[in-house]
Write a protein that holds these residues in place. Structure first.
Motif, short mmCIF file in Angstrom:
data_model
loop_
_atom_site.label_atom_id
_atom_site.label_comp_id
_atom_site.label_asym_id
_atom_site.label_seq_id
_atom_site.Cartn_x
_atom_site.Cartn_y
_atom_site.Cartn_z
N VAL A 78 0.82 -1.21 0.00
CA VAL A 78 0.00 0.00 0.00
C VAL A 78 0.85 1.26 0.00
O VAL A 78 0.67 2.15 -0.84
N VAL A 79 1.79 1.37 0.94
CA VAL A 79 2.62 2.58 1.03
C VAL A 79 3.46 2.78 -0.23
O VAL A 79 3.48 3.89 -0.79
N PRO A 80 4.18 1.75 -0.73
CA PRO A 80 4.92 1.97 -1.99
C PRO A 80 4.01 2.35 -3.15
O PRO A 80 4.39 3.19 -3.98
N SER A 81 2.80 1.75 -3.20
CA SER A 81 1.87 2.10 -4.27
C SER A 81 1.43 3.55 -4.16
O SER A 81 1.36 4.27 -5.17
N ALA A 82 1.13 3.99 -2.96
CA ALA A 82 0.71 5.38 -2.76
C ALA A 82 1.80 6.36 -3.17
O ALA A 82 1.51 7.45 -3.67
N LEU A 83 3.04 5.97 -2.96
CA LEU A 83 4.16 6.84 -3.31
C LEU A 83 4.59 6.69 -4.76
O LEU A 83 5.49 7.41 -5.24
N GLY A 84 4.00 5.74 -5.47
CA GLY A 84 4.34 5.53 -6.87
C GLY A 84 5.66 4.85 -7.10
O GLY A 84 6.29 5.02 -8.15
N LEU A 128 -5.33 9.51 -7.63
CA LEU A 128 -4.18 8.77 -8.12
C LEU A 128 -3.73 7.71 -7.11
O LEU A 128 -3.44 6.56 -7.48
N THR A 129 -3.67 8.10 -5.83
CA THR A 129 -3.21 7.16 -4.81
C THR A 129 -4.12 5.95 -4.71
O THR A 129 -3.66 4.80 -4.69
N CYS A 130 -5.42 6.19 -4.66
CA CYS A 130 -6.37 5.08 -4.52
C CYS A 130 -6.40 4.21 -5.78
O CYS A 130 -6.55 2.99 -5.69
N SER A 189 8.03 1.02 -6.65
CA SER A 189 7.89 -0.43 -6.65
C SER A 189 9.08 -1.06 -5.94
O SER A 189 10.23 -0.64 -6.13
N LEU A 190 8.80 -2.06 -5.14
CA LEU A 190 9.85 -2.79 -4.44
C LEU A 190 10.35 -4.00 -5.23
O LEU A 190 11.20 -4.75 -4.76
N GLY A 191 9.80 -4.18 -6.42
CA GLY A 191 10.23 -5.29 -7.27
C GLY A 191 9.46 -6.57 -7.05
O GLY A 191 9.75 -7.59 -7.70
N ILE A 192 8.46 -6.54 -6.16
CA ILE A 192 7.69 -7.77 -5.88
C ILE A 192 6.85 -8.15 -7.10
O ILE A 192 6.82 -9.32 -7.50
N SER A 193 6.18 -7.16 -7.69
CA SER A 193 5.35 -7.44 -8.87
C SER A 193 6.18 -7.96 -10.03
O SER A 193 5.79 -8.89 -10.74
N GLU A 194 7.36 -7.36 -10.22
CA GLU A 194 8.23 -7.79 -11.31
C GLU A 194 8.70 -9.23 -11.12
O GLU A 194 8.73 -10.03 -12.07
N ALA A 195 9.06 -9.56 -9.87
CA ALA A 195 9.49 -10.93 -9.58
C ALA A 195 8.35 -11.92 -9.78
O ALA A 195 8.54 -13.01 -10.34
N TYR A 196 7.15 -11.53 -9.36
CA TYR A 196 5.98 -12.40 -9.54
C TYR A 196 5.70 -12.63 -11.02
O TYR A 196 5.43 -13.77 -11.44
N MET A 197 5.76 -11.58 -11.82
CA MET A 197 5.49 -11.71 -13.25
C MET A 197 6.56 -12.56 -13.92
O MET A 197 6.26 -13.34 -14.84
N TRP A 198 7.83 -12.46 -13.47
CA TRP A 198 8.90 -13.27 -14.06
C TRP A 198 8.63 -14.75 -13.79
O TRP A 198 8.74 -15.59 -14.71
N VAL A 199 8.30 -15.07 -12.55
CA VAL A 199 7.99 -16.47 -12.21
C VAL A 199 6.78 -16.95 -13.00
O VAL A 199 6.75 -18.08 -13.50
N LEU A 200 5.77 -16.11 -13.12
CA LEU A 200 4.54 -16.49 -13.83
C LEU A 200 4.82 -16.76 -15.30
O LEU A 200 4.33 -17.76 -15.86
N VAL A 201 5.59 -15.90 -15.94
CA VAL A 201 5.91 -16.08 -17.36
C VAL A 201 6.68 -17.38 -17.57
O VAL A 201 6.39 -18.16 -18.50
N LYS A 202 7.68 -17.64 -16.72
CA LYS A 202 8.46 -18.87 -16.85
C LYS A 202 7.59 -20.10 -16.64
O LYS A 202 7.73 -21.12 -17.34
N THR A 203 6.65 -20.03 -15.70
CA THR A 203 5.76 -21.16 -15.43
C THR A 203 4.85 -21.44 -16.62
O THR A 203 4.66 -22.59 -17.02
N LEU A 204 4.29 -20.38 -17.20
CA LEU A 204 3.40 -20.56 -18.34
C LEU A 204 4.17 -21.06 -19.56
O LEU A 204 3.64 -21.85 -20.35
#
Length: 446
Positions: free
Chosen positions: A24-30, A199-201, A32-47
């Motif tokens: 929430v806090v990183p999103s509000a500040l605009g 924007l924040t919400c 990224s901690l890299g969690i979404s990117e890591a999740y998408m990398w794992v997801l792409v490799k799995t698919l």
């Protein structure tokens, strides 16, 4: 029991603290901690691995049950115009064989019409490990089955609670924030805080969808006093766009939770909401929208001219009302990647609750957004021609099929004017070739 209750409370507190600190806090500040990117990398490799396993698991070639979005369909259509198809322009007599053209067009529409398939989910080339997208769901291999079971557990036992928590935080923050900002006097401070809250919400709500959005050509972003028009696939289209900028929404007044959000947001931002009785008054709608556009200090209006959700393979007819207002049009093309989740809302099949459940149990929402150069109405160009020009530009940019049909056919029957148009075209051919005149002369002589 008290120990159990206190343990649940502690777990809930830890869960909420982690969600707030890591998302929430990183999103509000605009940021990224890299969690979404890591999740998408794992997801792409799995698919990718799943696609290879599926190809190896099929020992013999099978007919392709799912077609690509660019496929022509199950039948090969001949787009030859009526005049060339009948191929009789040099003749003056009616021929009974002329009916074959209309019969063939009718058979094509029965087998696979261009409209109905646009109101069903886009079909995939390969399975994305979601049961809902596998037409012939069957056992392929033990490894793939294990991965699918793990995916179900992750999506329903981890992602769904996480996304529900984020959605609740985002919606609550939207209602509370806009209500508080709405109490301030009109001015630059109020406008600034309203944009910050929106924007924040919106960023928090995008995180609730595990959204990965790629914005292109940001130099063409809609400006104040303009009209932003975009193709429409889902109710989340508005969230996708407001994640990168603020807009004044246009729509009908609703009840329930949506009504609460509308009443709160309109206090802080000049959204344009219409009562059910007003939405049918075109002159009143046009007047209110024109007044909004004339004020260059107000946010750009966001409108979806199709008037209904299309499955993101096509762009259907744009209603001309949005292009009669005047002002500058800022076209935006939105294209979702169905491999990670189906964003299309088939409102005739799923209610909003079922739709949101499907969205929140998908892998992710991935899409591309293209901001296009502003467009203005040319001299001598009517609203319909202007709407078609904007629609064509959006279709080309998004790689979508351009269709002339009205999205209202989703729930309504074909208008008689469509059938009469074909009759008029055929009649014109007969008149130009003298067939009508020869028939009437023959009748008089008899």
């Amino acid at each position: 029991m008290e120990d159990v209750g206190s343990a649940v409370a502690r777990v809930g507190a830890v869960w909420l603290a982690l969600v707030l600190a890591l998302i929430v806090v990183p999103s509000a500040l605009g940021v990224s901690l890299g969690i979404s990117e890591a999740y998408m990398w794992v997801l792409v490799k799995t698919l990718e691995w799943a696609t290879i396993r599926i190809q190896k698991g099929v020992k013999k070639p099978q007919p392709q049950m799912l077609k690509t979005p660019t496929a022509n369909g199950i039948i090969e259509r001949d787009e030859t115009p009526m005049e060339k198809e009948i191929a009789r322009l040099h003749r003056v007599d009616f021929e009974f064989s002329d009916i074959f053209y209309f019969c063939r067009k009718g058979f094509e529409a029965i087998v696979e019409d261009e409209v109905t398939q646009r109101f069903s989910s886009e079909e995939l080339v390969s399975w994305n490990l979601l049961t809902r997208t596998n037409v012939n769901f069957h056992y392929i291999s033990l490894r793939l089955t294990v991965v699918w079971v793990i995916g179900v557990i992750v999506r329903y036992c981890f992602l769904l609670p996480l996304r529900f928590t984020l959605a609740a935080i985002g919606i609550t923050s939207m209602i509370v924030g806009t209500t508080m900002v709405g109490q301030l006097p009109n001015g630059s401070v109020k406008n600034y805080l309203s944009e910050v809250v929106h924007l924040t919400c919106s960023r928090i709500l995008v995180r609730a969808l595990s959204g990965t959005i790629h914005y292109h050509n940001k130099e063409n972003k809609p400006q104040k006093g303009g009209i932003c028009v975009a193709n429409h696939t889902s109710p989340i289209d508005a969230i996708i766009l407001t994640n990168d900028g603020c807009y004044a929404m246009v729509g009908q007044v609703h009840g329930g939770l949506m009504g609460v959000i509308q009443r709160a947001t309109v206090k802080a931002c000049p959204h344009v909401w219409f009562e059910r009785s007003e939405i049918k008054d075109r002159h009143l709608v046009t007047k209110r929208l024109r007044e909004h556009v004339m004020d260059k200090s107000k946010l750009p209006i966001l409108i979806f001219p199709e008037g209904t959700c299309i499955n993101n393979t096509s762009v259907m007819m744009f209603k001309k009302g949005s292009f009669e207002i005047g002002g500058t049009i800022y076209p935006v093309a939105i294209k979702y990647d169905p491999q990670f989740g189906d964003a299309f809302w088939n409102s005739s099949k799923y209610n909003i609750v079922s739709y949101l459940l499907r969205i929140m149990t998908s892998w992710a929402i991935v899409c591309n957004v293209w901001y296009m150069p502003p467009m203005v109405r040319k001299e001598g160009e009517d609203a319909v021609q202007f709407a078609n020009r904007v629609k064509s530009a959006i279709a080309r940019q998004g790689g979508l099929t351009e269709l002339p049909w009205d999205g209202g056919l989703k729930r309504a029957k074909v208008k008689d004017t469509f059938k009469e148009e074909q009759q008029k075209n055929y009649s014109k051919m007969l008149v130009q070739n003298g067939s009508i005149g020869s028939l009437s002369t023959g009748t008089e002589s008899d």
